[in-house]
Design an enzyme around this catalytic site. Structure first.
Site, PDB file in Angstrom:
ATOM      1  N   HIS A 156       0.866  -1.179   0.000  1.00 24.71           N
ATOM      2  CA  HIS A 156       0.000   0.000   0.000  1.00 24.71           C
ATOM      3  C   HIS A 156       0.899   1.223   0.000  1.00 24.71           C
ATOM      4  CE1 HIS A 156      -3.674  -2.349   0.833  1.00 24.71           C
ATOM      5  NE2 HIS A 156      -2.838  -3.142   1.487  1.00 24.71           N
ATOM      6  N   LEU A 157       0.887   1.959  -1.109  1.00 26.26           N
ATOM      7  CA  LEU A 157       1.788   3.116  -1.218  1.00 26.26           C
ATOM      8  C   LEU A 157       1.098   4.420  -0.805  1.00 26.26           C
ATOM      9  CD1 LEU A 157       3.701   2.224  -4.510  1.00 26.26           C
ATOM     10  CD2 LEU A 157       4.425   1.870  -2.138  1.00 26.26           C
ATOM     11  N   HIS A 173       0.982   3.385   8.428  1.00 26.57           N
ATOM     12  CA  HIS A 173       0.058   4.257   9.168  1.00 26.57           C
ATOM     13  C   HIS A 173       0.887   5.167  10.061  1.00 26.57           C
ATOM     14  CE1 HIS A 173      -3.675   2.382   7.976  1.00 26.57           C
ATOM     15  NE2 HIS A 173      -3.221   1.189   8.303  1.00 26.57           N
ATOM     16  N   HIS A 207      -2.840 -12.460   1.317  1.00 28.99           N
ATOM     17  CA  HIS A 207      -2.540 -12.572   2.755  1.00 28.99           C
ATOM     18  C   HIS A 207      -3.206 -13.741   3.489  1.00 28.99           C
ATOM     19  CE1 HIS A 207      -6.223 -10.231   2.847  1.00 28.99           C
ATOM     20  NE2 HIS A 207      -5.631  -9.108   2.521  1.00 28.99           N
ATOM     21  N   ASN A 241      -4.862  -6.964   9.658  1.00 25.53           N
ATOM     22  CA  ASN A 241      -5.987  -7.722   9.127  1.00 25.53           C
ATOM     23  C   ASN A 241      -5.588  -8.419   7.830  1.00 25.53           C
ATOM     24  OD1 ASN A 241      -8.566  -8.703   8.877  1.00 25.53           O
ATOM     25  ND2 ASN A 241      -9.339  -6.891   7.820  1.00 25.53           N
ATOM     26  N   ASP A 278       2.345  -7.020   2.372  1.00 25.22           N
ATOM     27  CA  ASP A 278       1.151  -6.251   2.747  1.00 25.22           C
ATOM     28  C   ASP A 278       1.564  -4.982   3.507  1.00 25.22           C
ATOM     29  OD1 ASP A 278      -1.436  -5.419   2.957  1.00 25.22           O
ATOM     30  OD2 ASP A 278      -2.132  -7.082   4.195  1.00 25.22           O
ATOM     31  N   HIS A 304      -9.158 -10.469  -1.322  1.00 26.81           N
ATOM     32  CA  HIS A 304      -9.042 -10.243   0.126  1.00 26.81           C
ATOM     33  C   HIS A 304     -10.202 -11.021   0.736  1.00 26.81           C
ATOM     34  CE1 HIS A 304      -8.920  -7.385   3.745  1.00 26.81           C
ATOM     35  NE2 HIS A 304     -10.084  -7.965   3.867  1.00 26.81           N
TER      36      HIS A 304
END
Lengths: 308, 425
Positions: B64-65, B311, B234, B280, B307, B181
């Site tokens: 996640h960029l 944050h 994942h 998650n 993954d 997902h």
């Protein structure tokens, strides 16, 4: 024996000797509450702040009375009406409160672990007055004191805890407390309200109220949150009362001198019938009296006494 | 300028190769792979690699960029910088940005930013549904034409079985894999960690393994129905591993990944309410960890993907229940995977396969090979370098790393993308 903690976050963190120390001290403090002048100067000049993120009348009042009996100053913050609505984080609220130099912060919060979050960040002591589904240590202490007084001991007893175990911090603290003191805890409720792995806490698990109360020395009924019905955990209140409500007909299964407790507030006619709640085996009001005593003892160990 | 990488141990899973070889790179491509000393040095930049592993560039197929939209957590520039520092020459960027990457314009923006940054290659993944809202299909043809290599609503499941069926059929039309997902949102409810012993102890609401497994099973049966290429993201439970293994044995075109935290940590990492261990799907049990390792060995899991989910303190320095899910992984993924190699749980060839060749093949992108003629995406690894994880030194903008203070053995020391050294120690 010394009490070496900065905070009281849960019964899980306490040694049996520490529990014993708090209970003995609480028992000796009870006498203060029946004096003509119900106050001693032990914590004069100390300040207890209560911060409640959930509504509560009796726990907060009990803490305030306990502090006043020991001459501590008290200040309470009703959070819903202040900073939370302005979007302040828990960490910021905590640092602001600490800047006002309380000696101990009593917190109730809907998030499990919120008192730990504060304890890691604050220099003052933190008392958990109930966090989410996690623990309510002073409730367990007052329950232990009540049983100790009624039975003269805390070991070798059969303790039945009945109701919504899944959502009960009182159940977790009591399982830890009674198990640590050498008694055997059986929990009962519909399987929807019994979280998996309960046996890993040392409890015996059953879905039968009858099995749980059979031979019990102590029966602790838990409050059923009425919204659990809408959430699909139970069918109807009528059926819940029939299978998991404590009624006079159950008491003959227990020991003759069984005592009945409830952390309150009661749903009369749901988890406990009025006849049982008000009957001769009920110690529900004695629990409230003991609540003040154990909270006095906890305050004394955290901010008074030897550590002073 | 041409590069001659001399004296290293070439590990190339695409050709089952693990032997000392020299490698010549010219004009961004691998032009010769020869026994040591055979390629003349004349005038070339020499990269001396004795004691180092020369691997095809590592590919992280799940990151996640955060750009566009949440640049305070990560940007394409910082995220790809973290990638090359971690040894990755390419990353697949998930579409849960703001706005969601459900149109060619967003895909192109990501590729432009990646080109300007000049770090790792970025392979955008488009959204299955418009806005990842689980209602209408996004424009798969346009997304692919703009550069998207797969489709997912990652961060969220595709809850409607009918929409997932249509998405698989439509994706097959454009030969794009669907990355699923797998999560039943109703079963997850407001769970914040694995449902088990520790959740009970901490009074935190649990997410049962079944919340993942029922959706893995659903998507496998839909893949059988539609013939689509399905990739399970994942994977965290032993139950999921078992169902995927069975599906592969039945010949379904399914692939799967797990992340280093699912074989390095258990639910016990949450004790003390550590929000960096809130992720998650959640960290599971010892038995799940053992199943994930076994599945990496036997190839049930094709890829290790981090993954990487940056944050800031705004999302993590809060009560556990209020904290965001996710942890960063680009700069620890290789070291944690090599831990399995040092422990004898994975061969070096298997490890490089799951980190490079496997994910490149799942996505159908270049890379994952050191064959002559391939793009010169190469990672040089010192297997024996001991280092201590210190997130404050990371290139990522975020610090939500549950491995802080861990000592790891094995580290990328040089990362080459398209024949250009983009990072070296």
């Amino acid at each position: 024996m010394e009490f070496r903690h900065k905070d009281l976050l849960g019964i899980a963190d306490l040694e049996p000797e520490e529990i014993r120390l708090i209970l003995d001290t609480a028992a000796s403090f009870k006498e203060i509450s029946v004096r003509p002048i119900k106050k001693v100067p032990t914590l004069r000049g100390k300040m207890m702040m209560t911060v409640f993120y959930e509504p509560s009348t009796r726990t907060r009042t009990s803490f305030e009375i306990a502090a006043k009996r020991l001459s501590a100053d008290t200040q309470s913050l009703t959070v819903a009406a202040s900073s939370v609505t302005k979007g302040e984080t828990l960490a910021d609220t905590a640092h602001n409160l600490e800047a006002m130099k309380p000696d101990v912060l009593v917190i109730r919060h809907p998030a499990s672990g919120a008192p730990h979050f504060l304890a890691q960040r604050l220099k003052c002591g933190v008392i958990n007055a109930g966090d989410g589904l996690h623990e309510h240590p002073t409730q367990a202490l007052l329950d232990l004191l009540t049983v100790q007084e009624a039975k003269g001991r805390l070991d070798g007893l059969k303790i039945a805890i009945i109701g919504d175990i899944a959502h009960s911090r009182v159940a977790r603290s009591n399982i830890y407390g009674f198990t640590k003191m050498g008694s055997q805890v059986t929990v009962a409720g519909p399987a929807t309200l019994l979280p998996p792995y309960l046996e890993t806490l040392g409890a015996t698990v059953t879905t039968s109220l009858l099995e749980a109360v059979t031979g019990a020395d102590v029966i602790i009924m838990l409050r059923l949150q009425l919204e659990r019905m809408g959430q699909g955990f139970i069918s109807t209140l009528r059926e819940y009362r029939d299978y998991f409500g404590l009624a006079p007909r159950h008491l003959h299964l227990a020991k003759d001198d069984v005592i009945i407790m409830h952390p309150g507030p009661l749903n009369r006619g749901v988890e406990i019938s009025p006849e049982v709640a008000d009957g001769p085996n009920s110690l529900i009001l004695e629990q409230v009296t003991n609540g003040v005593a154990v909270r006095m003892a906890v305050l004394y160990f955290l901010i008074g006494g030897e550590k002073g | 300028m041409s590069l001659l990488i001399k004296g290293g141990l070439v590990v190339d899973p695409s050709r089952h190769l693990e032997e000392p070889l020299d490698l010549l790179v010219d004009k961004g491509k691998i032009v010769a792979v020869e026994p040591p000393g055979q390629i003349p040095e004349n005038g070339r930049r020499i990269i001396s690699a004795p004691g180092l592993v020369v691997a095809p560039g590592l590919v992280d197929m799940h990151v996640h960029l955060r750009e566009p939209g949440e640049e305070y957590k990560e940007t394409i520039a910082t995220g790809t910088r973290a990638a090359v520092q971690g040894g990755f020459t390419a990353v697949a960027a998930m579409p849960n940005t703001l706005p969601v990457n459900d149109t060619a314009a967003v895909t192109r923006l990501m590729l432009d930013q990646a080109r300007d940054a000049g770090n790792a290659r970025v392979y955008p993944v488009g959204a299955v549904s418009v806005g990842s809202k689980g209602q209408g299909l996004s424009e798969y043809g346009d997304l692919k034409a703009a550069g998207a290599v797969a489709l997912t609503d990652d961060g969220l499941p595709v809850s409607s079985s009918m929409l997932m069926r249509r998405a698989m059929e439509y994706a097959r039309t454009f030969d794009l894999p669907i990355i699923s997902h797998c999560e039943d949102l109703e079963l997850r409810a407001d769970g914040v960690m694995n449902e088990g012993r520790i959740s009970l102890q901490l009074g935190l609401k649990g997410i049962p393994a079944a919340a993942e497994e029922v959706m893995v099973y659903r998507d496998l049966t839909l893949a059988r129905l539609t013939g689509a290429r399905l990739h399970i993201a994942h994977v965290s439970t032993g139950g999921s591993v078992a169902i995927i293994r069975l599906a592969k044995a039945m010949g379904l075109p399914v692939t799967a990944e797990s992340a280093p935290h699912y074989f390095s940590l258990t639910e016990a990492a949450v004790l003390g309410y550590d929000t960096n261990a809130k992720v998650n799907p959640p960290l599971r049990t010892d038995m799940d960890v053992a199943s994930i390792k076994e599945a990496l060995r036997d190839g049930t899991l094709d890829a290790i993907a981090s993954d990487h989910a940056p944050h800031s303190s705004l999302e993590k320095e809060v009560e556990f229940t209020a904290a965001a899910f996710g942890l960063i992984g680009l700069e620890t993924s290789l070291g944690l995977t090599l831990k399995l190699v040092h422990a004898g749980e994975l061969s070096l060839l298997q490890a490089i396969d799951r980190l490079s060749t496997g994910p490149a093949q799942v996505l159908g992108v270049a890379g994952g090979t050191l064959a002559v003629g391939a793009a010169a995406d190469i990672t040089l690894i010192d297997l024996n370098r001991e280092w201590t994880v210190d997130a404050s030194t990371f290139a990522s903008k975020s610090r939500n790393c549950p491995f802080q203070g861990w000592t790891l053995k094995g580290k990328a020391v040089m990362t080459i993308v398209g024949g250009k050294v983009v990072w070296e120690e």
